[in-house]
Design an enzyme around this catalytic site. Structure first.
Site, PDB file in Angstrom:
ATOM      1  N   HIS A   1     -30.852  19.198  -0.543  1.00  0.00           N
ATOM      2  CA  HIS A   1     -30.818  18.483  -1.804  1.00  0.00           C
ATOM      3  C   HIS A   1     -31.271  16.786  -1.265  1.00  0.00           C
ATOM      4  O   HIS A   1     -30.870  16.518  -0.358  1.00  0.00           O
ATOM      5  CB  HIS A   1     -29.141  18.265  -2.246  1.00  0.00           C
ATOM      6  CG  HIS A   1     -29.025  17.024  -3.403  1.00  0.00           C
ATOM      7  ND1 HIS A   1     -29.274  17.651  -4.720  1.00  0.00           N
ATOM      8  CD2 HIS A   1     -28.714  15.803  -3.319  1.00  0.00           C
ATOM      9  CE1 HIS A   1     -29.075  16.433  -5.428  1.00  0.00           C
ATOM     10  NE2 HIS A   1     -28.842  15.598  -4.835  1.00  0.00           N
TER      11      HIS A   1
ATOM     12  N   SER B   1     -43.018  23.444  -0.746  1.00  0.00           N
ATOM     13  CA  SER B   1     -43.503  23.056   0.316  1.00  0.00           C
ATOM     14  C   SER B   1     -42.302  23.013   1.519  1.00  0.00           C
ATOM     15  O   SER B   1     -42.559  23.249   2.526  1.00  0.00           O
ATOM     16  CB  SER B   1     -43.556  21.328   0.330  1.00  0.00           C
ATOM     17  OG  SER B   1     -42.700  20.632   0.050  1.00  0.00           O
ATOM     18  N   ASN B   2     -41.034  23.240   1.007  1.00  0.00           N
ATOM     19  CA  ASN B   2     -39.845  23.424   2.121  1.00  0.00           C
ATOM     20  C   ASN B   2     -40.041  24.714   2.548  1.00  0.00           C
ATOM     21  O   ASN B   2     -39.948  25.135   3.601  1.00  0.00           O
ATOM     22  CB  ASN B   2     -38.629  23.032   1.309  1.00  0.00           C
ATOM     23  CG  ASN B   2     -38.197  21.491   1.550  1.00  0.00           C
ATOM     24  OD1 ASN B   2     -38.197  21.136   2.659  1.00  0.00           O
ATOM     25  ND2 ASN B   2     -38.399  20.997   0.448  1.00  0.00           N
TER      26      ASN B   2
ATOM     27  N   ARG C   1     -31.913  25.329 -10.439  1.00  0.00           N
ATOM     28  CA  ARG C   1     -31.031  26.028 -11.340  1.00  0.00           C
ATOM     29  C   ARG C   1     -29.548  25.789 -10.768  1.00  0.00           C
ATOM     30  O   ARG C   1     -29.419  25.688  -9.644  1.00  0.00           O
ATOM     31  CB  ARG C   1     -31.216  27.504 -11.276  1.00  0.00           C
ATOM     32  CG  ARG C   1     -32.568  28.021 -11.618  1.00  0.00           C
ATOM     33  CD  ARG C   1     -32.856  28.272 -13.223  1.00  0.00           C
ATOM     34  NE  ARG C   1     -31.737  29.120 -13.834  1.00  0.00           N
ATOM     35  CZ  ARG C   1     -31.447  28.716 -15.135  1.00  0.00           C
ATOM     36  NH1 ARG C   1     -32.082  28.049 -15.779  1.00  0.00           N
ATOM     37  NH2 ARG C   1     -30.414  29.677 -15.425  1.00  0.00           N
TER      38      ARG C   1
ATOM     39  N   LEU D   1     -25.982  27.223 -10.213  1.00  0.00           N
ATOM     40  CA  LEU D   1     -25.632  28.527 -10.149  1.00  0.00           C
ATOM     41  C   LEU D   1     -24.448  28.689 -10.412  1.00  0.00           C
ATOM     42  O   LEU D   1     -23.523  27.747 -10.366  1.00  0.00           O
ATOM     43  CB  LEU D   1     -25.886  29.039  -8.483  1.00  0.00           C
ATOM     44  CG  LEU D   1     -27.371  28.842  -8.136  1.00  0.00           C
ATOM     45  CD1 LEU D   1     -27.403  28.857  -6.721  1.00  0.00           C
ATOM     46  CD2 LEU D   1     -28.155  30.324  -8.639  1.00  0.00           C
TER      47      LEU D   1
ATOM     48  N   ARG E   1     -26.637  32.226 -18.604  1.00  0.00           N
ATOM     49  CA  ARG E   1     -26.636  31.904 -17.026  1.00  0.00           C
ATOM     50  C   ARG E   1     -26.277  32.709 -16.206  1.00  0.00           C
ATOM     51  O   ARG E   1     -26.686  33.301 -15.133  1.00  0.00           O
ATOM     52  CB  ARG E   1     -26.150  30.792 -16.883  1.00  0.00           C
ATOM     53  CG  ARG E   1     -26.277  29.656 -15.708  1.00  0.00           C
ATOM     54  CD  ARG E   1     -25.436  28.273 -15.887  1.00  0.00           C
ATOM     55  NE  ARG E   1     -26.426  27.276 -16.532  1.00  0.00           N
ATOM     56  CZ  ARG E   1     -27.378  26.648 -16.156  1.00  0.00           C
ATOM     57  NH1 ARG E   1     -28.060  26.887 -15.053  1.00  0.00           N
ATOM     58  NH2 ARG E   1     -28.057  25.896 -16.979  1.00  0.00           N
TER      59      ARG E   1
ATOM     60  N   THR F   1     -21.356  25.464  -2.472  1.00  0.00           N
ATOM     61  CA  THR F   1     -19.979  25.887  -2.977  1.00  0.00           C
ATOM     62  C   THR F   1     -20.018  25.814  -4.502  1.00  0.00           C
ATOM     63  O   THR F   1     -21.263  25.396  -4.787  1.00  0.00           O
ATOM     64  CB  THR F   1     -18.802  24.928  -2.727  1.00  0.00           C
ATOM     65  OG1 THR F   1     -19.102  23.601  -3.291  1.00  0.00           O
ATOM     66  CG2 THR F   1     -18.823  24.681  -1.065  1.00  0.00           C
TER      67      THR F   1
HETATM   68  C1  GRF Z   1     -37.373  18.783  -2.639  1.00  0.00           C
HETATM   69  O1  GRF Z   1     -37.407  17.495  -2.794  1.00  0.00           O
HETATM   70  C2  GRF Z   1     -36.060  19.324  -2.714  1.00  0.00           C
HETATM   71  O2  GRF Z   1     -35.147  18.776  -1.999  1.00  0.00           O
HETATM   72  C3  GRF Z   1     -35.692  19.311  -4.174  1.00  0.00           C
HETATM   73  O3  GRF Z   1     -36.882  19.542  -4.878  1.00  0.00           O
HETATM   74  C4  GRF Z   1     -37.886  19.341  -4.051  1.00  0.00           C
HETATM   75  C5  GRF Z   1     -38.730  20.621  -4.091  1.00  0.00           C
HETATM   76  O4  GRF Z   1     -39.769  20.606  -3.344  1.00  0.00           O
HETATM   77  N1  GRF Z   1     -34.464  20.260  -4.533  1.00  0.00           N
HETATM   78  P1  GRF Z   1     -40.759  21.926  -2.742  1.00  0.00           P
HETATM   79  O5  GRF Z   1     -40.651  22.830  -3.714  1.00  0.00           O
HETATM   80  O6  GRF Z   1     -39.961  22.326  -1.468  1.00  0.00           O
HETATM   81  O7  GRF Z   1     -42.009  21.412  -2.222  1.00  0.00           O
END
Ligand code: GRF
Length: 221
Positions: free
Chosen positions: A116, A20-21, A98, A100, A72, A148
């Site tokens: 985050h 969704s982001n 993941r 990194l 990894r 980082t």
């Molecule tokens: C979001 O809350 C992001 O901050 C976290 O995982 C979720 C991912 O959501 N790391 P989406 O895949 O962007 O819907």
């Protein structure tokens, strides 16, 4: 000489799930006419739901399955190679679940940005909404930051804050945080696309024009 106003910054977005982001970023980039283009979406698993959405938008979308790599380091090396094929100016971690390796992070130093779901430096790692409820904080949120080698740490570009409300569950709190993620993340990436973000010598972020970098949730009218 190419007209520099026509140069578009190339963005590669990494996801692990619904995306969704990523969708919020792609739509804001197009709707607001950023000097940028999302040139690829890459997932850490082939069943990431966001891949289909990206493909439907005509964006190159691919997946590397972390389970197919022996270590990894091997996964991160393959991922870096796949990303480099698209020659990005910025690599955007949008729900990329993941950890990194330092080698990967250093390869993209200064070009790697994460969101985050907490107000860093509080609650790095997983289950941030449950952590917030368990500690009783009254304010929670999200942080957009440069990456980082230290997990969920790095110069902060923007934050979004939400209240913790009576009766909240990890899911209800996550939904409220997601609403500010979808505002803070596109704003921060837009500043990057516009070339307005610099790092100060003391490792903090400066944004040209000094926009408000805190996004505050309010209930829908
Ligand atoms: C979001 O809350 C992001 O901050 C976290 O995982 C979720 C991912 O959501 N790391 P989406 O895949 O962007 O819907």
């Amino acid at each position: 000489m190419p007209d520099s106003s026509l140069i578009k910054r190339r963005l590669v977005i990494l996801i692990s799930g619904r995306g969704s982001n990523m969708q919020a970023l792609v739509q804001a980039c197009r709707d607001q006419g950023w000097p940028a283009e999302v040139v690829a979406v890459i997932a850490s698993r082939p069943d990431a739901a966001g891949l289909d959405w990206a493909r439907a938008q005509g964006i190159a979308a691919s997946a590397l399955h972390h389970k197919e790599y022996a270590s990894r380091e091997a996964f991160d090396a393959a991922l870096a190679e796949e990303i480099d094929r698209h020659a990005p100016d910025y690599v955007i971690l949008a729900g990329f679940m993941r950890v990194l390796t330092p080698g990967f992070v250093n390869h993209f130093a200064g070009r790697l940005v994460n969101i985050h779901p907490s107000l860093l430096p509080a609650f790095p790692g997983l289950h941030t909404h449950a952590q917030a409820l368990a500690t009783g904080v009254r304010v929670h949120g999200c942080t957009v930051h440069f990456v980082t080698p230290v997990l969920d740490h790095g110069p902060i570009i923007a934050q979004g804050c939400v209240p913790v409300l009576a009766g909240d569950t990890p899911d209800s709190l996550a939904n409220r945080v997601l609403e500010v993620e979808h505002r803070a993340f596109p704003a921060a990436v837009r500043w990057l696309a516009e070339g307005r973000v610099t790092l100060t010598p003391d490792h903090r972020v400066d944004v040209q024009g000094d926009p408000e970098r805190l996004f505050t949730w309010s209930p829908a009218a």
